[in-house]
Design a protein around this motif. Structure first.
Motif, PDB file in Angstrom:
ATOM      1  N   ILE A 184       0.852  -1.191   0.000  1.00 45.64           N
ATOM      2  CA  ILE A 184       0.000   0.000   0.000  1.00 45.64           C
ATOM      3  C   ILE A 184       0.888   1.241   0.000  1.00 45.64           C
ATOM      4  O   ILE A 184       1.787   1.373   0.836  1.00 45.64           O
ATOM      5  N   ALA A 185       0.613   2.141  -0.933  1.00 42.40           N
ATOM      6  CA  ALA A 185       1.419   3.358  -0.995  1.00 42.40           C
ATOM      7  C   ALA A 185       0.605   4.500  -1.587  1.00 42.40           C
ATOM      8  O   ALA A 185      -0.421   4.299  -2.251  1.00 42.40           O
ATOM      9  N   ILE A 186       1.086   5.695  -1.331  1.00 41.99           N
ATOM     10  CA  ILE A 186       0.588   6.908  -1.976  1.00 41.99           C
ATOM     11  C   ILE A 186       1.516   7.244  -3.133  1.00 41.99           C
ATOM     12  O   ILE A 186       2.735   7.089  -3.035  1.00 41.99           O
ATOM     13  N   LEU A 187       0.934   7.696  -4.250  1.00 44.42           N
ATOM     14  CA  LEU A 187       1.689   8.254  -5.366  1.00 44.42           C
ATOM     15  C   LEU A 187       1.060   9.600  -5.686  1.00 44.42           C
ATOM     16  O   LEU A 187      -0.067   9.663  -6.182  1.00 44.42           O
ATOM     17  N   SER A 188       1.768  10.671  -5.403  1.00 48.02           N
ATOM     18  CA  SER A 188       1.130  11.991  -5.404  1.00 48.02           C
ATOM     19  C   SER A 188       2.005  13.068  -6.024  1.00 48.02           C
ATOM     20  O   SER A 188       3.236  12.999  -6.003  1.00 48.02           O
ATOM     21  N   ASN A 189       1.321  14.105  -6.540  1.00 52.78           N
ATOM     22  CA  ASN A 189       2.001  15.324  -6.948  1.00 52.78           C
ATOM     23  C   ASN A 189       2.582  16.085  -5.761  1.00 52.78           C
ATOM     24  O   ASN A 189       3.438  16.957  -5.934  1.00 52.78           O
ATOM     25  N   GLY A 190       2.108  15.788  -4.568  1.00 51.35           N
ATOM     26  CA  GLY A 190       2.523  16.521  -3.381  1.00 51.35           C
ATOM     27  C   GLY A 190       4.010  16.420  -3.118  1.00 51.35           C
ATOM     28  O   GLY A 190       4.655  15.427  -3.441  1.00 51.35           O
ATOM     29  N   SER A 191       4.556  17.464  -2.502  1.00 47.87           N
ATOM     30  CA  SER A 191       5.959  17.422  -2.097  1.00 47.87           C
ATOM     31  C   SER A 191       6.107  16.481  -0.908  1.00 47.87           C
ATOM     32  O   SER A 191       5.137  16.227  -0.180  1.00 47.87           O
ATOM     33  N   PRO A 192       7.292  15.937  -0.670  1.00 41.50           N
ATOM     34  CA  PRO A 192       7.467  15.030   0.465  1.00 41.50           C
ATOM     35  C   PRO A 192       7.049  15.633   1.798  1.00 41.50           C
ATOM     36  O   PRO A 192       6.416  14.960   2.612  1.00 41.50           O
ATOM     37  N   ALA A 193       7.375  16.894   2.028  1.00 43.66           N
ATOM     38  CA  ALA A 193       7.014  17.516   3.303  1.00 43.66           C
ATOM     39  C   ALA A 193       5.508  17.653   3.453  1.00 43.66           C
ATOM     40  O   ALA A 193       4.948  17.389   4.527  1.00 43.66           O
ATOM     41  N   MET A 194       4.820  18.065   2.390  1.00 43.68           N
ATOM     42  CA  MET A 194       3.364  18.177   2.435  1.00 43.68           C
ATOM     43  C   MET A 194       2.723  16.829   2.719  1.00 43.68           C
ATOM     44  O   MET A 194       1.804  16.715   3.538  1.00 43.68           O
ATOM     45  N   LEU A 195       3.180  15.813   2.016  1.00 46.47           N
ATOM     46  CA  LEU A 195       2.597  14.485   2.171  1.00 46.47           C
ATOM     47  C   LEU A 195       2.853  13.930   3.564  1.00 46.47           C
ATOM     48  O   LEU A 195       1.965  13.307   4.165  1.00 46.47           O
TER      49      LEU A 195
ATOM     50  N   TYR B 283       4.385   7.275 -12.915  1.00 42.65           N
ATOM     51  CA  TYR B 283       3.838   5.931 -12.712  1.00 42.65           C
ATOM     52  C   TYR B 283       4.939   4.873 -12.655  1.00 42.65           C
ATOM     53  O   TYR B 283       4.781   3.836 -12.006  1.00 42.65           O
ATOM     54  N   ASP B 284       6.074   5.142 -13.326  1.00 46.23           N
ATOM     55  CA  ASP B 284       7.216   4.225 -13.258  1.00 46.23           C
ATOM     56  C   ASP B 284       7.696   4.007 -11.822  1.00 46.23           C
ATOM     57  O   ASP B 284       8.285   2.954 -11.513  1.00 46.23           O
ATOM     58  N   LEU B 285       7.482   4.981 -10.957  1.00 44.37           N
ATOM     59  CA  LEU B 285       7.968   4.894  -9.582  1.00 44.37           C
ATOM     60  C   LEU B 285       7.400   3.687  -8.838  1.00 44.37           C
ATOM     61  O   LEU B 285       8.046   3.132  -7.954  1.00 44.37           O
ATOM     62  N   VAL B 286       6.193   3.266  -9.214  1.00 43.24           N
ATOM     63  CA  VAL B 286       5.544   2.152  -8.520  1.00 43.24           C
ATOM     64  C   VAL B 286       6.294   0.849  -8.769  1.00 43.24           C
ATOM     65  O   VAL B 286       6.646   0.119  -7.837  1.00 43.24           O
ATOM     66  N   GLY B 287       6.556   0.542 -10.033  1.00 44.78           N
ATOM     67  CA  GLY B 287       7.274  -0.689 -10.356  1.00 44.78           C
ATOM     68  C   GLY B 287       8.689  -0.700  -9.796  1.00 44.78           C
ATOM     69  O   GLY B 287       9.181  -1.739  -9.340  1.00 44.78           O
ATOM     70  N   LYS B 288       9.330   0.462  -9.820  1.00 41.99           N
ATOM     71  CA  LYS B 288      10.689   0.542  -9.279  1.00 41.99           C
ATOM     72  C   LYS B 288      10.694   0.289  -7.773  1.00 41.99           C
ATOM     73  O   LYS B 288      11.622  -0.328  -7.244  1.00 41.99           O
TER      74      LYS B 288
ATOM     75  N   SER C 275      10.750  13.184  -6.947  1.00 41.95           N
ATOM     76  CA  SER C 275      11.913  12.339  -7.259  1.00 41.95           C
ATOM     77  C   SER C 275      12.183  12.261  -8.762  1.00 41.95           C
ATOM     78  O   SER C 275      13.281  11.863  -9.175  1.00 41.95           O
ATOM     79  N   VAL C 276      11.195  12.648  -9.594  1.00 41.17           N
ATOM     80  CA  VAL C 276      11.407  12.656 -11.041  1.00 41.17           C
ATOM     81  C   VAL C 276      11.249  14.048 -11.641  1.00 41.17           C
ATOM     82  O   VAL C 276      11.564  14.269 -12.817  1.00 41.17           O
ATOM     83  N   GLY C 277      10.742  14.996 -10.876  1.00 34.86           N
ATOM     84  CA  GLY C 277      10.697  16.383 -11.320  1.00 34.86           C
ATOM     85  C   GLY C 277       9.678  16.700 -12.378  1.00 34.86           C
ATOM     86  O   GLY C 277       9.883  17.615 -13.193  1.00 34.86           O
ATOM     87  N   ILE C 278       8.545  15.996 -12.373  1.00 36.52           N
ATOM     88  CA  ILE C 278       7.455  16.305 -13.289  1.00 36.52           C
ATOM     89  C   ILE C 278       6.162  15.787 -12.677  1.00 36.52           C
ATOM     90  O   ILE C 278       6.167  14.821 -11.909  1.00 36.52           O
ATOM     91  N   PHE C 279       5.060  16.447 -12.998  1.00 37.62           N
ATOM     92  CA  PHE C 279       3.772  16.077 -12.409  1.00 37.62           C
ATOM     93  C   PHE C 279       3.066  14.985 -13.211  1.00 37.62           C
ATOM     94  O   PHE C 279       3.374  14.758 -14.386  1.00 37.62           O
ATOM     95  N   LYS C 280       2.136  14.311 -12.567  1.00 38.69           N
ATOM     96  CA  LYS C 280       1.249  13.378 -13.261  1.00 38.69           C
ATOM     97  C   LYS C 280       0.440  14.139 -14.315  1.00 38.69           C
ATOM     98  O   LYS C 280       0.166  15.313 -14.123  1.00 38.69           O
ATOM     99  N   PRO C 281       0.074  13.435 -15.397  1.00 35.80           N
ATOM    100  CA  PRO C 281       0.151  11.991 -15.652  1.00 35.80           C
ATOM    101  C   PRO C 281       1.358  11.541 -16.467  1.00 35.80           C
ATOM    102  O   PRO C 281       1.244  10.584 -17.233  1.00 35.80           O
ATOM    103  N   ASP C 282       2.499  12.166 -16.333  1.00 38.73           N
ATOM    104  CA  ASP C 282       3.685  11.721 -17.039  1.00 38.73           C
ATOM    105  C   ASP C 282       4.037  10.287 -16.627  1.00 38.73           C
ATOM    106  O   ASP C 282       3.974   9.934 -15.448  1.00 38.73           O
ATOM    107  N   ALA C 283       4.418   9.475 -17.589  1.00 36.59           N
ATOM    108  CA  ALA C 283       4.698   8.054 -17.332  1.00 36.59           C
ATOM    109  C   ALA C 283       5.836   7.855 -16.336  1.00 36.59           C
ATOM    110  O   ALA C 283       5.874   6.845 -15.627  1.00 36.59           O
ATOM    111  N   ARG C 284       6.750   8.826 -16.269  1.00 40.54           N
ATOM    112  CA  ARG C 284       7.861   8.691 -15.325  1.00 40.54           C
ATOM    113  C   ARG C 284       7.385   8.667 -13.876  1.00 40.54           C
ATOM    114  O   ARG C 284       8.046   8.093 -13.009  1.00 40.54           O
TER     115      ARG C 284
END
Length: 228
Positions: free
Chosen positions: A118-129, A161-166, A150-159
Motif C-alpha cells: 500500500i502506498a501513496i503516489l502523489s504530486n505533493g511534495s514530500p514535506a506536504m505528504l 507511474y514508473d515509480l511504482v514498479g521501481k 523524485s522525477v521532477g514532473i507532475f502526473k500523468p507523465d509516465a515517469r
C-alpha cells in the motif's frame, strides 16, 4: 493476474481537499467566507491542477507547495479576497492538516491485513505528504509515500507511474491505482495499471483515449475490488 499492490493518489482521494476552506468558514474570524467557501475551494483545486499540467508541458517544474499557493492566490483574487492575508495564511496552514475521508482508515487497514503493498503516489511534495499522513494517522498502514519530486514532473507523465514498479518490483497489471481525478485514472489506465476512479461528485467520464477500469462513489469497495 492478481492485484498485489494498491496505490492511492493523495489529495481528493484519501484527503478531503475542501476541508481547509470548509473549516475556515466555520471559524469566527472569517464570517465572510461562510457563503462562498465551496466556490473558493473548487477554484483553488482547479487552478492547482491546471498549473501542474501547464508546468509539466512547458518544462517549468516547481514543487506542489508553490503550485498550491499560486492556485489559492488566483482563487482568492477571483472571490474578491486577495487582500485578506490572515485568511490566506489560515487556509495554507489548514492544508497541512487535511483530514481523510471517513472510510479511509478502515479501508486501508483491511488492505493491510490482506497482505497488499500500500502506498501513496502523489504530486505533493514530500514535506506536504508527510504532514498530511501524520495528521491523519495513516503512517502505520502505508508501506511508502511516493512523490513526483523524485522525477521532477507532475502526473500523468509516465515517469511518475514508473515509480511504482521501481519501488515494489511489480508488473503494471498487479497494480490497482486509485484516484479521485478522472484524468489521473485515465492516464494510469493508459500506462497499464488496473484503475479505480473515485467519482464522489458523479461527474461524466473524461473524454480521453483511456477509461478507468472501475468507477466507484467512494473508497469503501476497494478491498472487495482487490479480492475479485
Amino acid at each position: 493476474m492478481p492485484i498485489t499492490t494498491c496505490i492511492f493518489d493523495a489529495y481528493g482521494t484519501l484527503f478531503d481537499v475542501a476541508a481547509a476552506a470548509r473549516q475556515a468558514a466555520g471559524e469566527p474570524e472569517f464570517p465572510h467566507l461562510q457563503d462562498n467557501w465551496a466556490e473558493l475551494a473548487n477554484h483553488w483545486r482547479l487552478k492547482q491542477l491546471q498549473y501542474t499540467w501547464l508546468r509539466a508541458i512547458t518544462n517549468a517544474h516547481t514543487d506542489f507547495w508553490e503550485v498550491t499557493q499560486d492556485g489559492l492566490d488566483w482563487a482568492m483574487e477571483s472571490a474578491g479576497l486577495a487582500g485578506d492575508r490572515a485568511l490566506r495564511q489560515r487556509l495554507l496552514d489548514l492544508y497541512w492538516e487535511l483530514q481523510p475521508y471517513p472510510e479511509v482508515p478502515a479501508m486501508l487497514e483491511t488492505l493491510k491485513h490482506a497482505g497488499m503493498n500500500i502506498a501513496i503516489l502523489s504530486n505533493g511534495s514530500p514535506a506536504m505528504l508527510d504532514g498530511a499522513v501524520q495528521s491523519a494517522g495513516l503512517g502505520d498502514v502505508l508501506d511508502d509515500v511516493l512523490s513526483v519530486e523524485s522525477v521532477g514532473i507532475f502526473k500523468p507523465d509516465a515517469r511518475v507511474y514508473d515509480l511504482v514498479g521501481k519501488r515494489f518490483g511489480c508488473e503494471s497489471k498487479e497494480v490497482l491505482f486509485v484516484s479521485s481525478n478522472g484524468w489521473d485514472a485515465a492516464g494510469a489506465s493508459g500506462y497499464g495499471f488496473v484503475t479505480a476512479w473515485v467519482n464522489r461528485a458523479d461527474e461524466p467520464v473524461d473524454r480521453m483515449p483511456w477509461k478507468p477500469s472501475h468507477i466507484l462513489p467512494d473508497l469503501t469497495a476497494i478491498p472487495h475490488l482487490v479480492e475479485s
